[in-house]
Design a protein around this motif. Structure first.
Motif, short mmCIF file in Angstrom:
data_model
loop_
_atom_site.label_atom_id
_atom_site.label_comp_id
_atom_site.label_asym_id
_atom_site.label_seq_id
_atom_site.Cartn_x
_atom_site.Cartn_y
_atom_site.Cartn_z
N LEU A 87 -3.41 6.51 -1.62
CA LEU A 87 -4.26 7.28 -0.93
C LEU A 87 -3.01 8.29 -0.89
O LEU A 87 -1.88 8.31 -0.76
CB LEU A 87 -4.62 6.77 0.45
N ALA A 88 -3.69 9.57 -0.71
CA ALA A 88 -2.85 10.74 -0.32
C ALA A 88 -3.38 11.51 0.66
O ALA A 88 -4.58 11.90 1.20
CB ALA A 88 -2.91 12.01 -1.54
N VAL A 89 -2.35 12.00 1.56
CA VAL A 89 -2.39 12.78 2.84
C VAL A 89 -1.95 14.17 2.56
O VAL A 89 -0.73 14.32 2.30
CB VAL A 89 -1.71 12.36 4.09
N VAL A 90 -2.75 15.09 2.41
CA VAL A 90 -2.49 16.51 1.89
C VAL A 90 -2.57 17.49 2.91
O VAL A 90 -3.72 17.71 3.49
CB VAL A 90 -3.44 16.64 0.56
N MET A 132 0.71 -1.11 0.03
CA MET A 132 0.09 0.01 -0.07
C MET A 132 0.84 1.27 -0.11
O MET A 132 1.79 1.41 0.84
CB MET A 132 -0.77 -0.19 1.34
N LYS A 133 0.69 2.11 -1.01
CA LYS A 133 1.42 3.31 -1.14
C LYS A 133 0.72 4.57 -0.59
O LYS A 133 -0.32 4.75 -1.18
CB LYS A 133 2.09 3.34 -2.59
N ILE A 134 1.20 5.35 -0.02
CA ILE A 134 0.44 6.67 0.55
C ILE A 134 1.41 7.89 0.10
O ILE A 134 2.79 7.73 0.27
CB ILE A 134 0.48 6.59 2.15
N LEU A 135 0.79 8.74 -0.65
CA LEU A 135 1.44 10.02 -0.90
C LEU A 135 1.42 10.91 0.08
O LEU A 135 0.17 11.21 0.51
CB LEU A 135 0.96 10.39 -2.16
N VAL A 136 2.32 11.61 0.78
CA VAL A 136 2.01 12.80 1.78
C VAL A 136 2.82 13.87 1.19
O VAL A 136 3.90 13.94 0.86
CB VAL A 136 2.96 12.13 3.01
N VAL A 137 1.84 15.04 1.43
CA VAL A 137 2.21 16.19 0.75
C VAL A 137 2.25 17.24 1.99
O VAL A 137 1.02 17.48 2.48
CB VAL A 137 1.44 16.82 -0.16
N ASP A 138 3.37 17.98 2.54
CA ASP A 138 3.44 19.02 3.47
C ASP A 138 4.43 19.83 3.21
O ASP A 138 5.73 19.28 2.96
CB ASP A 138 3.43 18.45 4.73
N ASP A 139 4.45 21.12 3.31
CA ASP A 139 5.55 22.14 3.04
C ASP A 139 6.32 22.12 4.39
O ASP A 139 7.45 22.77 4.31
CB ASP A 139 5.44 23.45 2.72
N ASP A 140 5.90 21.55 5.46
CA ASP A 140 6.55 21.71 6.68
C ASP A 140 7.47 20.29 6.73
O ASP A 140 6.84 19.04 6.89
CB ASP A 140 5.78 21.45 7.74
#
Length: 223
Positions: free
Chosen positions: A47-50, A1-9
């Motif tokens: 899934l993406a965590v944005v 299971m791959k999860i994309l995590v996007v955060d500028d911190d």
């Protein structure tokens, strides 16, 4: 299971990465929306965590792009808890949200709940050595032998088999099998593990459920 995590911190990015990796997920990291969209050309996450508040392309716009271009579920991280912000996130196509600061366990609970809704929590067909699991027919077989398992034992074995030789924390197993709002104690997990071990005893020694003291369990597979 791959999860994309996007955060500028970078601190939040690494915190989420550590906890998701420990839970058995493969993590794709991006510091902004443009980087995230470029990663889609290389691989498609489940899934993406944005993060909502990012410079340039904010989380709402990225959510729309992810839904349009990849049609993957999205969980938003937001520092705001007002109804208007929640509404804006859902209108953009998000499936859920977590308000910062958040407990890592809550993030994992919500991610797994979304994946269950999309039926992505585990693969439909799982093969581990001679062991075969069919998530549609609820059958477990070894060659011509079929194991008859109660539902919770079946689900527990499916989770362990979804990532062979990976240590699953006890809390994570309880959440995935019984749900994050389960109010029972850990003894229930112990009993189900013992029953599974008893049923796997007559199978090839290459497959067994091992205890990692103080952490959890893993389905150990040796050649």
């Amino acid at each position: 299971m791959k999860i994309l995590v996007v955060d500028d911190d970078p601190n939040i990015l690494e915190l989420v990465n550590i906890h998701l990796s420990q839970a058995g997920y493969a993590v794709m990291k991006a510091g902004n929306g443009i980087e995230a969209l470029k990663l889609l050309d290389e691989d498609l996450p489940d899934l993406a965590v944005v993060d909502v508040m990012m410079p340039g392309m904010d989380g709402y716009e990225l959510t729309k792009r992810l839904r349009d271009e990849a049609d993957i579920p999205v969980l938003l991280l937001t520092a705001k808890g007002e109804l208007e912000d929640k509404e804006k996130g859902f209108l953009a196509g998000s499936d859920d949200y977590v308000v910062k600061p958040f407990e890592p366990k809550e993030l994992l609970f919500r991610i797994n709940a979304i994946l269950r809704r999309y039926d992505k929590a585990v693969d439909i067909h799982i093969r581990v050595g001679p062991l075969q699991i069919n998530r549609q027919s609820y059958e477990v077989s070894i060659g011509k032998k079929v194991l008859l398992l109660p539902l919770k034992e079946f689900e527990l074995l499916s989770v362990l088999a979804s990532k062979p030789n990976h240590v699953f924390e006890r809390d994570l197993l309880i959440e995935r099998v019984w749900g994050f709002d389960y109010e029972g104690d850990e003894q229930t997990l112990n009993v189900h593990i013992k029953r599974l071990r008893d049923k796997l005893e007559g199978l090839p020694e290459s497959i067994k459920i091992s205890t990692v003291r103080g952490v959890g369990y893993k389905l150990e597979v040796t050649s």
